[in-house]
Design a protein around this motif. Structure first.
Motif, short mmCIF file in Angstrom:
data_model
loop_
_atom_site.label_atom_id
_atom_site.label_comp_id
_atom_site.label_asym_id
_atom_site.label_seq_id
_atom_site.Cartn_x
_atom_site.Cartn_y
_atom_site.Cartn_z
N ASP A 106 8.86 -53.88 -0.69
CA ASP A 106 9.94 -54.87 -0.35
C ASP A 106 10.21 -55.11 1.00
O ASP A 106 10.22 -56.33 1.49
CB ASP A 106 11.31 -54.12 -0.97
CG ASP A 106 11.34 -54.35 -2.43
OD1 ASP A 106 10.66 -55.09 -3.20
OD2 ASP A 106 12.12 -53.66 -2.90
N LEU A 107 10.19 -54.06 1.94
CA LEU A 107 10.28 -54.16 3.32
C LEU A 107 9.22 -55.24 4.00
O LEU A 107 9.60 -55.96 4.67
CB LEU A 107 10.25 -52.83 4.01
CG LEU A 107 11.42 -51.78 3.94
CD1 LEU A 107 11.57 -50.69 4.67
CD2 LEU A 107 12.60 -52.65 4.20
N PHE A 108 7.84 -54.98 3.57
CA PHE A 108 7.02 -55.68 3.94
C PHE A 108 7.02 -57.10 3.52
O PHE A 108 7.01 -58.04 4.36
CB PHE A 108 5.50 -55.21 3.54
CG PHE A 108 4.42 -55.74 4.07
CD1 PHE A 108 4.34 -55.95 5.51
CD2 PHE A 108 3.26 -56.19 3.28
CE1 PHE A 108 2.87 -56.66 6.03
CE2 PHE A 108 2.23 -56.90 3.73
CZ PHE A 108 1.99 -57.20 5.31
N ASN A 113 -5.70 -51.19 2.71
CA ASN A 113 -4.44 -50.46 2.47
C ASN A 113 -3.33 -51.39 3.50
O ASN A 113 -2.74 -50.98 4.22
CB ASN A 113 -4.46 -49.15 3.22
CG ASN A 113 -4.86 -48.10 2.25
OD1 ASN A 113 -4.37 -48.17 0.95
ND2 ASN A 113 -5.52 -46.98 2.43
N VAL A 114 -3.37 -52.66 3.21
CA VAL A 114 -2.56 -53.36 3.95
C VAL A 114 -1.27 -53.79 3.18
O VAL A 114 -0.93 -54.84 2.71
CB VAL A 114 -3.24 -54.81 4.12
CG1 VAL A 114 -2.29 -55.65 5.09
CG2 VAL A 114 -4.40 -54.55 4.93
N PHE A 115 -0.48 -52.51 2.93
CA PHE A 115 0.82 -52.84 2.12
C PHE A 115 0.66 -53.31 1.01
O PHE A 115 1.45 -54.44 0.77
CB PHE A 115 1.84 -53.22 3.15
CG PHE A 115 2.28 -52.19 4.35
CD1 PHE A 115 3.03 -51.28 3.91
CD2 PHE A 115 1.78 -52.20 5.57
CE1 PHE A 115 3.70 -50.35 5.04
CE2 PHE A 115 1.95 -51.26 6.45
CZ PHE A 115 3.06 -50.42 6.08
N LEU A 116 -0.04 -53.46 0.07
CA LEU A 116 -0.15 -53.96 -1.25
C LEU A 116 -0.27 -52.69 -2.29
O LEU A 116 -1.14 -51.70 -2.18
CB LEU A 116 -1.40 -54.81 -1.28
CG LEU A 116 -1.70 -55.63 -2.44
CD1 LEU A 116 -0.63 -56.67 -2.63
CD2 LEU A 116 -3.02 -56.33 -2.43
N GLU A 117 0.49 -53.03 -3.29
CA GLU A 117 0.40 -52.08 -4.52
C GLU A 117 0.01 -52.82 -5.70
O GLU A 117 0.34 -53.83 -6.02
CB GLU A 117 2.09 -51.60 -4.52
CG GLU A 117 2.52 -50.76 -3.53
CD GLU A 117 3.84 -50.66 -3.35
OE1 GLU A 117 4.46 -51.02 -4.56
OE2 GLU A 117 4.39 -49.79 -2.53
N ARG A 118 -0.67 -51.98 -6.70
CA ARG A 118 -1.44 -52.30 -7.60
C ARG A 118 -0.42 -52.23 -8.83
O ARG A 118 0.23 -50.99 -8.70
CB ARG A 118 -2.66 -51.67 -8.00
CG ARG A 118 -3.38 -52.41 -9.43
CD ARG A 118 -4.45 -51.58 -9.87
NE ARG A 118 -5.60 -51.61 -8.99
CZ ARG A 118 -6.69 -52.52 -8.95
NH1 ARG A 118 -6.53 -53.47 -9.79
NH2 ARG A 118 -7.58 -52.25 -8.12
N ASP A 142 -5.06 -56.51 -12.67
CA ASP A 142 -4.96 -57.59 -11.60
C ASP A 142 -3.76 -58.19 -11.21
O ASP A 142 -3.84 -59.42 -10.70
CB ASP A 142 -5.94 -58.69 -12.18
CG ASP A 142 -7.27 -58.09 -12.73
OD1 ASP A 142 -7.96 -57.36 -11.94
OD2 ASP A 142 -7.83 -58.55 -13.67
N TRP A 143 -2.81 -57.48 -11.34
CA TRP A 143 -1.48 -57.74 -10.75
C TRP A 143 -1.06 -56.85 -9.61
O TRP A 143 -1.27 -55.67 -9.84
CB TRP A 143 -0.19 -57.90 -11.74
CG TRP A 143 -0.23 -59.32 -12.59
CD1 TRP A 143 -1.17 -59.35 -13.80
CD2 TRP A 143 0.28 -60.34 -12.29
NE1 TRP A 143 -1.13 -60.60 -14.31
CE2 TRP A 143 -0.19 -61.27 -13.60
CE3 TRP A 143 1.13 -60.76 -11.57
CZ2 TRP A 143 0.32 -62.55 -13.69
CZ3 TRP A 143 1.46 -62.05 -11.52
CH2 TRP A 143 1.24 -62.90 -12.81
N TYR A 144 -0.43 -57.36 -8.50
CA TYR A 144 0.04 -56.67 -7.22
C TYR A 144 1.24 -56.87 -7.05
O TYR A 144 1.83 -58.05 -7.37
CB TYR A 144 -1.06 -56.79 -6.23
CG TYR A 144 -2.54 -56.58 -6.63
CD1 TYR A 144 -3.12 -55.50 -6.43
CD2 TYR A 144 -3.11 -57.71 -7.34
CE1 TYR A 144 -4.44 -55.33 -6.92
CE2 TYR A 144 -4.59 -57.58 -7.40
CZ TYR A 144 -5.14 -56.20 -7.39
OH TYR A 144 -6.62 -56.32 -7.59
#
Length: 651
Positions: free
Chosen positions: A458-460, A442-447, A452-454
């Motif tokens: 925006d703020l991060f 959960n390190v500010f990454l969205e699927r 297989d694309w992430y």
């Protein structure tokens, strides 16, 4: 008031005003900067849910200790806060509650057991376990924190918590604890609360804390079980959790008992000990029928929940569930923005800009208190703002291994991420595994929907790019070039162009934009990405590429402020005047600028001739777009004139 300029802790932030300044520096409580500040300062004011206190540092036998003071009923009351390293938000809330008349500490229920545990014989558990201090626990470790004074009710989430197991998993700042605390308050159960920290990463301490919490709602739970850990604690853990299950079953089967019992394990991401995970897994496999267990964690716990999920016994809430909706975000801003209320449109913009991330909105309200032009601040609020950069650095980046930090920074130039692309940009292999790891933690990454694309929120991403500029500025052009090369190898020029521009590879970008110009116009007309690309090119580059100058003049006349385009054309004209060093394409550029200006004022003769570059398909489309815009504008003017005439005649 003079007290308003004293250092103030509120909403987990320390606000410090410089001498004679209205701008406050904000430091997150519990971070390294917070403890550094405590070492060099002697007092601050704390405002919490139970009221306020004044904290002062005092010296006893050469060591620094902090104490809290508050006047109540005409008397000055004092409470011990602890050493500087012990001053957390929870400890300050607890002390504030104490000065308001509540009890500060509770011993572990079953004092005989806890005393024996603190003095285990040498032939019992390991020396490491014997050194674990369990004689007393702060009240805040086994008691729910106070709910925010201005709570945004989230019944849309709390009413979902009906399953035996609830897992709330999201990055820092999404309100995990608050949602579970609101559920605790609204449900019909007696709910025990365990606030975990790094010191609880030991089986004995972990389960002792669980039992202490359960005993705050049912004093008879777990009595005597600690004695089982005297000789072989690791082997006895599974027996302990089974016996604890039996205790809960007996208590909750009592007809006089409430409907059941709830237990919240908050901040479970602090737990890394596999023995604890294994023992908790055993407990889940024997979970009492009338127990509701909720786990809040920033990372996904390594628990096998597939069997329970298949039986419909698990609810999972993630970051997307916890984000404020537009209505919730607007209501939060209405309650928390200081001074005059923001315009509704500005509140909508802030909610959208933060993606409903609660801490992002909190930091925005803190920053708004220091702004004169609040509308401009709303438009320009990004992850590069000092408050957000500091939050991400202290709560995300600095807690990750160096290689993970470097990966995040170098890939922050990418709008979308996938393993092969990240390998190409970083020059290393294993990016697919790294992305999967970041998603799991959960390190500010969205699927994305595409497999297989992430993407980084925006703020991060903006905060990462600001840190990249600070730490590895020389790497940025190289990273962009690698990304552009990868996209070109995938036959994807539109995604390569932003990286050529980002790497300031101007002439390469200009040539590629010229090639893409007809296709961009055909796909989207005046709403294409083309004008955005052209605006990033330096004026000398535009001057050398007549096609791009012609396209810019036409698109800017209908899709942007005329003043901006006029400034660009005037600047190019001035650069081509007497003494100009670079006169490449000067005559063609000046001729095209004159043609653009005549086109702006509607000189029909210009639509009959082709601009610089000849007819390759783009120019008829460009002239057609301009003519269509002109015709529409003429119709609007005629309609307005007709309406005005009718209005005058009706008077």
């Amino acid at each position: 008031m003079r007290t308003s300029r004293k250092p103030l802790v509120r909403d987990n932030l320390l606000l410090v005003h410089g001498a004679g300044s209205d701008v406050a520096d904000a430091v997150t409580v519990g971070t390294p900067r917070w403890y550094e500040w405590l070492e060099g300062n002697s007092s601050f004011v704390f405002e919490g849910s139970a009221g306020h206190l004044t904290a002062r540092r005092e010296t006893r036998r050469g060591s620094a200790y902090w104490y809290g003071y508050r006047r109540r009923g005409g008397k000055l009351l004092k409470v011990y806060l602890g050493r500087p390293r012990e001053l957390t938000q929870a400890r300050l809330e607890e002390a504030s509650a104490t000065l308001a008349g509540q009890t500060p500490f509770v011993p572990l229920a079953g004092r005989a057991d806890s005393t024996a545990l603190a003095t285990l014989p040498g032939n019992g558990p390991s020396a490491e376990m014997a050194n674990v201090d369990l004689s007393f626990l702060p009240l805040t470790k086994v008691k729910p924190p106070a709910l925010p004074h201005k709570l945004i009710p989230r019944s849309r989430l709390t009413r979902l918590v009906t399953t035996p197991v609830t897992l709330v998993c999201a990055p820092s700042g999404f309100g995990k604890s608050t949602v579970l605390n609101e559920w605790r308050q609204d449900c019909s159960l007696e709910v025990a609360w365990v606030a975990l920290d790094a010191d609880d990463n030991h089986p004995l301490r972990f389960w002792s804390k669980v039992v202490a919490a359960l005993q705050t709602v049912h004093p008879g739970l777990g009595r005597g079980w600690l004695a089982q850990l005297r000789s072989s604690p690791a082997a006895a853990l599974s027996k302990v959790v089974v016996n604890l299950t039996n205790d809960i079953v007996q208590v909750t089967d009592d007809p006089a008992a409430p409907e059941g019992v709830g237990l919240v394990l908050d901040n479970y991401h602090h737990i890394h000990n596999p023995e604890i995970h294994t023992s908790l897994q055993t407990w889940l496999e024997h979970i009492p029928p009338r127990l509701k267990l909720a786990i809040a964690s920033s990372t996904k716990p390594p628990l096998a929940l597939g069997y329970l999920k298949a039986k419909g016994m698990v609810l999972e809430l993630g970051a997307d569930d916890l984000r404020f909706t537009l209505e919730e975000g607007v209501e939060f801003l209405r309650q928390h923005v200081p001074g005059p209320p923001l315009a509704y449109g500005d509140m909508q913009t802030l909610v959208a800009r933060t993606g409903g991330w609660i801490t992002g909105l909190v930091l925005a309200t803190v920053a708004l208190a220091q702004q004169e032009d609040r509308a401009r601040f709303v438009e320009e609020f990004t992850g590069a703002h000092p408050l957000l950069r500091e939050f991400f650095a202290e709560n995300v980046l600095n807690r990750l291994p160096e290689e993970v930090q470097t990966f995040l920074l170098k890939t922050s130039i990418l709008k979308h991420l996938t393993g092969p692309l990240c390998d190409a940009v970083t020059g290393q292999s294993g990016s697919a595994a790294m992305l999967a790891r970041l998603l799991g933690e959960n390190v500010f990454l969205e699927r994305l929907e595409q497999s297989d694309w992430y993407r980084y929120p925006d703020l991060f991403a903006e905060a990462l790019r600001a840190n990249l500029q600070e730490r590895f500025p020389a790497e940025i052009p190289r990273l962009h070039r690698r990304a552009a090369k990868w996209y070109l190898a995938q036959n994807d020029p539109p995604d390569a162009i932003p990286h050529l521009l980002g790497g300031k590879l101007w002439d390469e970008a200009a040539v590629l934009i010229e090639d893409e110009l007809p296709r961009e116009l055909e796909r989207a007309g005046k709403d294409s990405r083309l004008l955005g690309w052209l605006r990033q090119l330096p004026e000398p580059v535009m001057q050398r590429h007549g096609k791009l100058l012609a396209a810019y003049g036409r698109l800017a006349s209908i899709a942007g402020p005329r003043g901006e385009a006029e400034r660009v054309l005037a600047s190019i004209e001035a650069s081509l005047g007497p003494g100009a060093q670079d006169t490449t394409g000067a005559e063609e550029a000046l001729s095209e600028i004159r043609r653009i200006r005549r086109l702006w004022v509607g000189d029909e003769r210009e639509t009959a001739g082709l601009p610089v570059g000849g007819d390759d398909g783009a120019w008829p489309m460009l002239d057609g777009i301009v003519q269509c815009y002109r015709d529409c504008r003429r119709d609007v003017i005629r309609a307005e004139a007709k309406a005005s005439a009718l209005y005058e005649s009706a008077k």
